[in-house]
Write a protein that holds these residues in place. Structure first.
Motif, PDB file in Angstrom:
ATOM      1  N   VAL A 101       0.751  -1.513   0.024  1.00 36.40           N
ATOM      2  CA  VAL A 101      -0.005   0.137   0.214  1.00 36.40           C
ATOM      3  C   VAL A 101       1.015   1.303  -0.106  1.00 36.40           C
ATOM      4  CG1 VAL A 101      -1.698   1.512   0.823  1.00 36.40           C
ATOM      5  CG2 VAL A 101      -2.071  -0.515   1.536  1.00 36.40           C
ATOM      6  N   LEU A 102       0.525   2.203  -1.032  1.00 43.63           N
ATOM      7  CA  LEU A 102       1.496   3.269  -1.374  1.00 43.63           C
ATOM      8  C   LEU A 102       0.373   4.845  -1.182  1.00 43.63           C
ATOM      9  CD1 LEU A 102       3.283   1.624  -4.194  1.00 43.63           C
ATOM     10  CD2 LEU A 102       4.223   1.847  -2.059  1.00 43.63           C
ATOM     11  N   LEU A 103       1.071   5.365  -0.222  1.00 43.27           N
ATOM     12  CA  LEU A 103       0.100   6.582  -0.040  1.00 43.27           C
ATOM     13  C   LEU A 103       1.000   7.146  -0.060  1.00 43.27           C
ATOM     14  CD1 LEU A 103      -1.544   4.810   1.849  1.00 43.27           C
ATOM     15  CD2 LEU A 103      -1.864   6.203   3.344  1.00 43.27           C
ATOM     16  N   HIS A 104       0.396   8.087  -0.939  1.00 42.06           N
ATOM     17  CA  HIS A 104       1.516   9.869  -1.481  1.00 42.06           C
ATOM     18  C   HIS A 104       3.147   9.085  -2.591  1.00 42.06           C
ATOM     19  CE1 HIS A 104      -1.498  11.038   0.932  1.00 42.06           C
ATOM     20  NE2 HIS A 104      -0.794  10.845   2.343  1.00 42.06           N
ATOM     21  N   GLY A 105       2.844   8.502  -2.774  1.00 43.31           N
ATOM     22  CA  GLY A 105       4.514   8.097  -3.377  1.00 43.31           C
ATOM     23  C   GLY A 105       4.467   6.792  -3.733  1.00 43.31           C
ATOM     24  N   THR A 106       6.029   6.474  -4.953  1.00 40.48           N
ATOM     25  CA  THR A 106       5.925   5.515  -5.191  1.00 40.48           C
ATOM     26  C   THR A 106       7.577   5.397  -5.688  1.00 40.48           C
ATOM     27  OG1 THR A 106       5.903   6.519  -8.001  1.00 40.48           O
ATOM     28  CG2 THR A 106       4.886   5.640  -6.592  1.00 40.48           C
ATOM     29  N   SER A 107       7.948   4.872  -5.891  1.00 40.69           N
ATOM     30  CA  SER A 107       9.420   4.250  -5.995  1.00 40.69           C
ATOM     31  C   SER A 107       9.817   3.807  -7.805  1.00 40.69           C
ATOM     32  CB  SER A 107      10.660   3.953  -5.421  1.00 40.69           C
ATOM     33  OG  SER A 107      12.029   3.465  -5.139  1.00 40.69           O
ATOM     34  N   ASP A 108      11.606   4.212  -8.005  1.00 39.54           N
ATOM     35  CA  ASP A 108      12.162   3.249  -9.234  1.00 39.54           C
ATOM     36  C   ASP A 108      11.916   1.747  -8.797  1.00 39.54           C
ATOM     37  OD1 ASP A 108      13.026   5.755 -10.403  1.00 39.54           O
ATOM     38  OD2 ASP A 108      14.701   5.635  -9.373  1.00 39.54           O
ATOM     39  N   ILE A 109      11.350   1.416 -10.251  1.00 41.43           N
ATOM     40  CA  ILE A 109      11.685  -0.102 -10.701  1.00 41.43           C
ATOM     41  C   ILE A 109      12.548  -0.482 -10.509  1.00 41.43           C
ATOM     42  CG2 ILE A 109       9.858  -2.235 -11.546  1.00 41.43           C
ATOM     43  CD1 ILE A 109       7.910  -0.248 -11.564  1.00 41.43           C
ATOM     44  N   ALA A 110      13.017  -1.992  -9.828  1.00 39.28           N
ATOM     45  CA  ALA A 110      14.566  -1.833 -10.361  1.00 39.28           C
ATOM     46  C   ALA A 110      14.673  -2.714 -11.490  1.00 39.28           C
ATOM     47  CB  ALA A 110      15.036  -3.184  -8.935  1.00 39.28           C
ATOM     48  N   GLU A 111      15.210  -2.852 -12.850  1.00 37.28           N
ATOM     49  CA  GLU A 111      15.582  -3.910 -13.965  1.00 37.28           C
ATOM     50  C   GLU A 111      15.179  -5.735 -13.800  1.00 37.28           C
ATOM     51  OE1 GLU A 111      15.001  -4.369 -17.868  1.00 37.28           O
ATOM     52  OE2 GLU A 111      15.545  -2.182 -16.422  1.00 37.28           O
ATOM     53  N   GLY A 112      14.498  -6.268 -13.828  1.00 37.20           N
ATOM     54  CA  GLY A 112      13.716  -7.199 -13.923  1.00 37.20           C
ATOM     55  C   GLY A 112      13.524  -7.726 -12.477  1.00 37.20           C
ATOM     56  N   ALA A 113      12.349  -6.364 -11.719  1.00 41.96           N
ATOM     57  CA  ALA A 113      12.103  -6.710 -10.623  1.00 41.96           C
ATOM     58  C   ALA A 113      10.927  -8.233 -11.018  1.00 41.96           C
ATOM     59  CB  ALA A 113      11.544  -5.521  -9.902  1.00 41.96           C
ATOM     60  N   GLY A 114      10.328  -8.589 -10.010  1.00 43.90           N
ATOM     61  CA  GLY A 114       9.180  -9.625 -10.270  1.00 43.90           C
ATOM     62  C   GLY A 114       8.178  -9.256  -8.866  1.00 43.90           C
ATOM     63  N   ALA A 115       7.104  -9.276  -9.062  1.00 38.71           N
ATOM     64  CA  ALA A 115       6.301  -8.858  -8.292  1.00 38.71           C
ATOM     65  C   ALA A 115       5.133  -9.565  -8.758  1.00 38.71           C
ATOM     66  CB  ALA A 115       5.474  -7.324  -8.208  1.00 38.71           C
ATOM     67  N   MET A 143       4.972  -1.813 -12.671  1.00 43.07           N
ATOM     68  CA  MET A 143       4.533  -2.543 -11.854  1.00 43.07           C
ATOM     69  C   MET A 143       4.052  -3.288 -12.825  1.00 43.07           C
ATOM     70  SD  MET A 143       5.605  -1.729  -9.268  1.00 43.07           S
ATOM     71  CE  MET A 143       4.645  -2.573  -7.628  1.00 43.07           C
ATOM     72  N   GLY A 144       3.303  -2.763 -13.949  1.00 44.02           N
ATOM     73  CA  GLY A 144       2.849  -4.393 -14.370  1.00 44.02           C
ATOM     74  C   GLY A 144       3.314  -5.536 -14.556  1.00 44.02           C
ATOM     75  N   ARG A 145       4.316  -4.665 -15.758  1.00 43.58           N
ATOM     76  CA  ARG A 145       5.209  -6.186 -16.469  1.00 43.58           C
ATOM     77  C   ARG A 145       6.006  -6.564 -15.646  1.00 43.58           C
ATOM     78  NH1 ARG A 145       6.305  -0.939 -18.666  1.00 43.58           N
ATOM     79  NH2 ARG A 145       7.848  -0.006 -18.059  1.00 43.58           N
ATOM     80  N   ALA A 146       6.886  -6.224 -14.171  1.00 39.13           N
ATOM     81  CA  ALA A 146       7.002  -7.098 -12.934  1.00 39.13           C
ATOM     82  C   ALA A 146       5.536  -7.950 -12.660  1.00 39.13           C
ATOM     83  CB  ALA A 146       7.154  -5.717 -12.045  1.00 39.13           C
ATOM     84  N   GLY A 147       4.415  -7.522 -12.651  1.00 34.00           N
ATOM     85  CA  GLY A 147       3.285  -8.864 -12.520  1.00 34.00           C
ATOM     86  C   GLY A 147       2.742  -8.116 -11.688  1.00 34.00           C
ATOM     87  N   ALA A 148       2.620  -7.225 -11.258  1.00 36.67           N
ATOM     88  CA  ALA A 148       1.564  -6.937  -9.736  1.00 36.67           C
ATOM     89  C   ALA A 148       0.408  -6.444  -9.964  1.00 36.67           C
ATOM     90  CB  ALA A 148       2.158  -5.347  -9.129  1.00 36.67           C
ATOM     91  N   ASP A 149      -0.403  -6.725  -9.485  1.00 43.82           N
ATOM     92  CA  ASP A 149      -2.118  -6.010  -9.979  1.00 43.82           C
ATOM     93  C   ASP A 149      -2.263  -5.020  -9.089  1.00 43.82           C
ATOM     94  OD1 ASP A 149      -4.731  -6.578  -9.813  1.00 43.82           O
ATOM     95  OD2 ASP A 149      -5.034  -7.888  -8.608  1.00 43.82           O
ATOM     96  N   VAL A 150      -1.750  -3.672 -10.375  1.00 48.79           N
ATOM     97  CA  VAL A 150      -2.339  -2.158  -9.317  1.00 48.79           C
ATOM     98  C   VAL A 150      -3.512  -1.491  -9.514  1.00 48.79           C
ATOM     99  CG1 VAL A 150      -1.391  -0.705  -9.867  1.00 48.79           C
ATOM    100  CG2 VAL A 150      -0.531  -2.393 -10.246  1.00 48.79           C
TER     101      VAL A 150
END
Length: 196
Positions: A101-115, A143-150
């Protein structure tokens, strides 16, 4: 649910304790690590200066050390602004993470990150000077490419840290809508795997 709640760049101010209390009242177990060792700040600029002095690696190291003793059973990572960035980094590196759960912010997504299937909610002001629309779009796609359900929830007219009643950005209506949505999300996560 077991929740690791990370504070904003303002440090461990009363709003963090209030958020934890709200989550605990709903039946969750919450940890609120102090990544700034007691330091709190009155302005974003002061907090950012301290964060830069501390360094990103040290900040993440402190977060990992705080989360590690509690992560075996699966944590929901939750963060406020800078804390959202920290929460995202930890969740994407924790194969047992149960949600983010992200309130008010996000971060860079590392290359090859999996979620793979990680449930994620982002709550953000609209517009937000720290999270412009083009950044949010790129983040969402990543995040979608990493597999997260956003899920993304935007709050028109709210200020950046609109859930903190001690800051000028506070928006009571947007804050209440956010917490209702977050608590419903946590209930869904608990129901999905039969745990609380």
């Amino acid at each position: 649910m077991d929740i690791m709640l990370f504070h904003s760049v303002y440090g461990p101010r009363p709003a963090v304790r209030a958020a934890a209390a709200r989550l605990e009242e709903a039946g969750h177990r919450v940890w609120t690590p102090d990544l700034f060792e007691g330091r709190t700040f009155e302005t974003v600029e002061e907090g950012m200066a301290f964060k830069e002095e501390l360094g990103r690696d040290e900040l993440l190291k402190r977060a990992v050390v705080a989360a590690a003793p509690h992560s075996g059973g699966g944590l929901v990572y939750l963060g406020l602004s800078l804390g959202a960035s920290v929460a995202q980094n930890l969740a994407l590196g924790d194969e047992k993470a149960r949600g983010l759960v992200l309130l008010h912010g996000t971060s860079d997504i590392a290359e090859g990150a999996g979620a793979d299937g990680l449930p994620v909610q982002l709550h953000v002001a609209d517009p937000d000077v720290f999270e412009p629309h083009d950044w949010q779009t790129a983040w969402y796609l990543g995040m979608g490419r990493a597999g997260a359900d956003v899920e993304v929830h935007r709050y028109p007219g709210a200020g950046h840290l609109y859930t903190d009643p001690d800051l000028p950005d506070y928006d009571a209506e947007a804050a209440e809508r956010t917490w209702r949505t977050v608590l419903a999300f946590l209930d869904e996560l608990a129901s999905a795997d039969g745990r609380d």
